[in-house]
Design an enzyme around this catalytic site. Structure first.
Site, mmCIF file in Angstrom:
data_model
loop_
_atom_site.group_PDB
_atom_site.id
_atom_site.type_symbol
_atom_site.label_atom_id
_atom_site.label_comp_id
_atom_site.label_asym_id
_atom_site.label_seq_id
_atom_site.Cartn_x
_atom_site.Cartn_y
_atom_site.Cartn_z
ATOM 1 N N ASP A 46 9.006 25.758 -9.035
ATOM 2 C CA ASP A 46 9.481 24.370 -9.053
ATOM 3 C C ASP A 46 9.334 23.698 -7.683
ATOM 4 O O ASP A 46 9.927 22.651 -7.432
ATOM 5 C CB ASP A 46 10.937 24.306 -9.516
ATOM 6 C CG ASP A 46 11.886 25.033 -8.569
ATOM 7 O OD1 ASP A 46 11.393 25.703 -7.629
ATOM 8 O OD2 ASP A 46 13.107 24.929 -8.755
ATOM 9 N N ARG A 105 11.169 6.285 13.393
ATOM 10 C CA ARG A 105 11.076 4.819 13.379
ATOM 11 C C ARG A 105 12.297 4.151 12.766
ATOM 12 O O ARG A 105 12.491 2.950 12.911
ATOM 13 C CB ARG A 105 9.802 4.392 12.623
ATOM 14 C CG ARG A 105 8.528 4.621 13.430
ATOM 15 C CD ARG A 105 7.283 4.390 12.628
ATOM 16 N NE ARG A 105 7.007 5.502 11.716
ATOM 17 C CZ ARG A 105 5.933 5.578 10.949
ATOM 18 N NH1 ARG A 105 5.038 4.600 10.965
ATOM 19 N NH2 ARG A 105 5.747 6.622 10.166
ATOM 20 N N LYS A 204 3.950 -10.071 18.912
ATOM 21 C CA LYS A 204 3.708 -10.035 17.472
ATOM 22 C C LYS A 204 5.025 -10.061 16.730
ATOM 23 O O LYS A 204 6.095 -9.864 17.304
ATOM 24 C CB LYS A 204 2.930 -8.768 17.090
ATOM 25 C CG LYS A 204 3.744 -7.484 17.199
ATOM 26 C CD LYS A 204 2.971 -6.258 16.780
ATOM 27 C CE LYS A 204 3.871 -5.027 16.824
ATOM 28 N NZ LYS A 204 3.171 -3.792 16.504
ATOM 29 N N THR A 235 -0.810 3.190 9.681
ATOM 30 C CA THR A 235 -1.820 2.682 8.746
ATOM 31 C C THR A 235 -3.005 2.030 9.458
ATOM 32 O O THR A 235 -4.011 1.716 8.822
ATOM 33 C CB THR A 235 -1.203 1.648 7.783
ATOM 34 O OG1 THR A 235 -0.731 0.529 8.543
ATOM 35 C CG2 THR A 235 -0.050 2.259 7.006
ATOM 36 N N GLY A 237 -3.180 -0.906 10.738
ATOM 37 C CA GLY A 237 -3.228 -2.361 10.634
ATOM 38 C C GLY A 237 -2.914 -3.056 11.946
ATOM 39 O O GLY A 237 -3.619 -3.985 12.368
ATOM 40 N N THR A 238 -1.874 -2.611 12.626
ATOM 41 C CA THR A 238 -1.471 -3.221 13.897
ATOM 42 C C THR A 238 -2.557 -3.075 14.941
ATOM 43 O O THR A 238 -2.912 -4.034 15.636
ATOM 44 C CB THR A 238 -0.167 -2.581 14.413
ATOM 45 O OG1 THR A 238 0.888 -2.879 13.500
ATOM 46 C CG2 THR A 238 0.196 -3.099 15.790
#
Length: 325
Positions: A46, A105, A204, A235, A237-238
């Site tokens: 499991d 974070r 930003k 990711t 993106g920044t």
């Protein structure tokens, strides 16, 4: 090799790794000059985690190398179960070497009814029975205060900085170090001091997690080679947006670096398609082969962590490693 000068002391040191980053653990063991301890990590049908320590640790100073990177919850549970096993096996001290601290974070409440998960993880690690934590580039320095046990907070800036100091394709007279946000200014200034370069800051806003929008760039970047430094790239993106904004404002070339290459979701594709010439990372998180693209250069933190482990074991000052920052 950083083998202890006292062989009797060294015989009381045990080094174990779980599944989080075995190559880094082997490298650390080679630097110290001792073999990795024997343990196995299995799964029940499991998916419950089972850890077996297959040698005696009674009276030993045990160091467990385990970043809590993806899969975060699996790696965290492996660590907690290993701590419990070592405590019940009468280890003298249980020292956690966590190159990457997952959940870092979530270090404060930014809106109502949010958890402070970085503190929760610290509580769990302590409750499980850890005596000490050695970590690298915590997302927020105040996480050190979340623990009531000693924590050694090492920095990746010297390793990253030394790479750029020796980079043949970069004219250091033209370099500007860029912080991708206001929270990273201290880190950027550390690198700027080592490279004797000015800094710039990207102003930003982040309307939601993993989404950022560049509002302004503070500092002179026109005609310069920009090096963006961050602790984590997730990711991508920044970093992609920041690099494009720098080029749009006149930067000649853009490099990027970080200590922790989380690189989840579309990160690799975004970096590949970005204006970034090179992304320099450390091996605090193990990169799978499919993420090792030509644009990414990987540096090792193995020797730094090995030095910290030996100093802790021999009850010597670890602050000399901080002074290198």
């Amino acid at each position: 090799m950083l083998a202890s000068s006292n062989q009797n002391k060294n015989s009381k040191m045990k080094l174990f790794t779980l599944t989080g980053n075995e190559p880094l653990a082997r490298e650390i063991a080679d630097h110290i000059g001792i073999p990795l301890g024997k343990c196995t990590v299995n799964r029940f049908s499991d998916e419950e985690v089972q850890v077996n320590v297959e040698e005696s640790v009674r009276g030993c100073d045990v160091f467990v190398i385990q970043p809590t990177s993806q899969p975060v919850n699996e790696n965290l549970m492996e660590l907690l179960i290993m701590i419990d096993a070592l405590k019940r096996a009468s280890a003298n001290t249980i020292n956690i070497v966590m190159p990457y601290y997952g959940y870092a974070r979530q270090d404060r409440k930014s809106r109502a009814r949010e958890p402070i998960t970085a503190k929760l993880v610290a509580n769990i690690i302590e409750t499980a029975g850890a005596n000490r934590v050695i970590s690298l580039d915590l997302h927020a320095p105040q996480i050190q205060g979340f623990f009531d046990i000693p924590i050694d907070h090492l920095m990746g800036v010297p390793i990253l900085s030394d790479y750029f100091l020796e980079h043949e394709g970069i004219d250091l007279e033209e370099v500007v170090i860029v912080s991708p946000d206001h929270g990273g200014v201290t880190r950027a200034r550390r690198m700027a001091d080592r490279l004797k370069a000015p800094i710039a800051i990207i102003d930003k806003r982040r309307p939601r997690p993993n989404v950022s929008e560049v509002m302004n760039i503070v500092g002179e970047i026109n005609g310069r080679t920009a090096i963006i430094i961050d602790d984590i790239i997730d990711t991508g993106g920044t970093i992609k947006t920041a690099a494009q904004a720098l080029v749009d404002k006149g930067a000649k070339n853009v490099y990027a670096c970080c200590t922790h290459p989380v690189l989840s979701g579309p990160a690799i594709e975004r970096i590949q398609d970005s204006v970034i010439k090179e992304l320099v990372v450390t091996n605090s998180i193990q990169l799978p082969e499919e993420k090792k693209i030509d644009k990414i250069t990987e540096l090792s933190v193995g020797e730094l962590l090995a030095q910290a482990i030996v100093r802790v074991h021999e009850q010597e000052s670890v602050s000399i490693l901080f002074d290198q920052t």
